[in-house]
Design a protein around this motif. Structure first.
Motif, short mmCIF file in Angstrom:
data_model
loop_
_atom_site.label_atom_id
_atom_site.label_comp_id
_atom_site.label_asym_id
_atom_site.label_seq_id
_atom_site.Cartn_x
_atom_site.Cartn_y
_atom_site.Cartn_z
N ARG A 139 0.83 -1.22 0.00
CA ARG A 139 0.00 0.00 0.00
C ARG A 139 0.86 1.26 0.00
N TYR A 140 2.09 1.14 0.47
CA TYR A 140 2.92 2.32 0.68
C TYR A 140 4.03 2.41 -0.36
N TYR A 141 3.88 1.68 -1.47
CA TYR A 141 4.81 1.75 -2.58
C TYR A 141 4.13 2.34 -3.81
N THR A 142 4.94 2.91 -4.69
CA THR A 142 4.44 3.33 -5.99
C THR A 142 4.13 2.09 -6.81
N PRO A 143 3.37 2.21 -7.91
CA PRO A 143 3.11 1.05 -8.77
C PRO A 143 4.39 0.36 -9.22
N GLU A 144 5.42 1.16 -9.57
CA GLU A 144 6.69 0.57 -10.00
C GLU A 144 7.36 -0.16 -8.84
N GLY A 145 7.30 0.44 -7.65
CA GLY A 145 7.90 -0.19 -6.48
C GLY A 145 7.19 -1.48 -6.11
N ARG A 146 5.86 -1.51 -6.26
CA ARG A 146 5.12 -2.73 -5.95
C ARG A 146 5.53 -3.88 -6.86
N GLN A 147 5.69 -3.57 -8.13
CA GLN A 147 6.10 -4.60 -9.08
C GLN A 147 7.48 -5.13 -8.75
N GLN A 148 8.39 -4.24 -8.36
CA GLN A 148 9.75 -4.66 -8.04
C GLN A 148 9.78 -5.54 -6.80
N VAL A 149 9.07 -5.11 -5.75
CA VAL A 149 9.04 -5.89 -4.51
C VAL A 149 8.40 -7.25 -4.75
N THR A 150 7.32 -7.29 -5.51
CA THR A 150 6.64 -8.56 -5.80
C THR A 150 7.57 -9.50 -6.56
N ARG A 151 8.34 -8.97 -7.51
CA ARG A 151 9.29 -9.81 -8.25
C ARG A 151 10.36 -10.38 -7.32
N LEU A 152 10.84 -9.55 -6.39
CA LEU A 152 11.88 -10.00 -5.47
C LEU A 152 11.38 -11.14 -4.58
N ILE A 153 10.17 -10.98 -4.05
CA ILE A 153 9.59 -12.01 -3.19
C ILE A 153 9.33 -13.27 -4.00
N THR A 157 16.03 -12.92 -2.72
CA THR A 157 16.40 -11.94 -1.71
C THR A 157 15.31 -11.86 -0.66
N LYS A 158 15.61 -11.16 0.43
CA LYS A 158 14.66 -10.94 1.51
C LYS A 158 14.28 -9.48 1.53
N VAL A 159 13.00 -9.18 1.64
CA VAL A 159 12.52 -7.81 1.68
C VAL A 159 12.26 -7.42 3.13
N CYS A 160 12.83 -6.30 3.54
CA CYS A 160 12.65 -5.84 4.92
C CYS A 160 11.23 -5.31 5.10
N PHE A 161 10.63 -5.66 6.24
CA PHE A 161 9.30 -5.15 6.57
C PHE A 161 9.49 -3.96 7.48
N ILE A 162 9.34 -2.75 6.95
CA ILE A 162 9.61 -1.53 7.69
C ILE A 162 8.49 -1.26 8.68
N ARG A 163 8.87 -1.13 9.96
CA ARG A 163 7.88 -0.88 11.01
C ARG A 163 8.03 0.53 11.54
N PRO A 164 6.95 1.10 12.09
CA PRO A 164 7.06 2.43 12.70
C PRO A 164 8.10 2.42 13.80
N GLU A 165 8.69 3.59 14.05
CA GLU A 165 9.78 3.70 15.02
C GLU A 165 9.42 3.12 16.37
N LYS A 166 8.18 3.29 16.79
CA LYS A 166 7.73 2.82 18.10
C LYS A 166 7.86 1.30 18.24
N TYR A 167 7.77 0.57 17.11
CA TYR A 167 7.72 -0.88 17.16
C TYR A 167 9.00 -1.55 16.66
N LYS A 168 10.06 -0.76 16.43
CA LYS A 168 11.26 -1.33 15.84
C LYS A 168 12.07 -2.17 16.82
#
Length: 227
Positions: free
Chosen positions: A86-100, A105-116
């Motif tokens: 939801r938080y990626y551009t269309p191009e970014g979504r396609q890239q991340v989906t291809r990587l997974i 490779t492993k894609v990092c799941f970015i969490r809010p600072e409070k939960y890191k």
């Protein structure tokens, strides 16, 4: 010919990690790494990501020559990828989906600072009891692990924390009913509270269908739970 071990069918809203946990218990394996090797091959002794954004799905599919539709079903229904995209551009979504999908490779799941620092496994006591009555066992729900999620959108009760950090759980397979704490002090929030409204939005981000333009209609949490 030795039979290739297969995972049990996922339950509704079940984490990929949880499916692997249930397989481990059903297999009778004593060591966690034995399960990792059986399912994902010799390169997968390090564990399985709780977000599902690692190489294990791709390796599981490749090792069994399963169709691409099975891989996509796991990714869309049992990982955090739909929420993350939801938080990626269309191009970014396609890239991340291809990587997974490639498993390279492993894609990092970015969490809010409070939960890191120390995100932990969480659960809804009401869901656990219902799951046990319906399926004969409890399991980890994907939606309960969303960053900033504080309540169960189905029962509007505050989620309970376990004492198991994500980092520790990734290398050790804990089934939900092995860690359940008392449900005697369940706390509820009003459906009209700001916390509940935020949780409804987060749940919709995970469940709602989307396309490359992010033109989608968000289903209500109640509709998504009932589907």
């Amino acid at each position: 010919m030795q039979k290739v071990p297969m995972l049990p069918n996922p339950y509704p809203d079940e984490m990929w990690y949880s499916v692997v946990c249930r397989y481990h218990r059903q297999s009778g394996n004593i060591r966690f790494w034995t399960t990792f090797v059986e399912l994902f091959g010799n390169q997968s002794k390090k564990g399985v990501s709780l977000s599902g954004l690692d190489q294990t799905i791709a390796r599981y599919i490749k090792k069994r020559s399963l169709p691409d539709s099975v891989r996509m079903k796991y990714i869309t229904e049992n990982t955090m990828l739909p929420f993350l995209l939801r938080y990626y551009t269309p191009e970014g979504r396609q890239q991340v989906t291809r990587l997974i999908s490639s498993g390279k490779t492993k894609v990092c799941f970015i969490r809010p600072e409070k939960y890191k620092d120390s995100p932990v496994l969480r659960y809804c006591p009401k869901c656990c009891r219902e799951d046990e009555e319906t399926y004969g066992e409890m399991y980890w729900h994907r939606s309960h692990q969303i960053p900033m999620m504080t309540t169960c959108t189905k029962h509007h009760c505050i989620l309970c924390d376990t004492n198991i950090p994500w980092r520790q759980a990734s290398t050790k397979l804990f089934c939900a009913d092995e860690l359940l704490c008392s449900d005697e002090n369940i706390q509820f929030l009003s459906e009209k509270s700001m916390e509940s409204k935020l949780d409804d939005y987060l749940f919709a981000c995970l469940q709602a269908p989307y396309n490359d333009c992010l033109l989608y209609t968000s289903p209500s949490p109640r509709d998504a739970h009932e589907s």
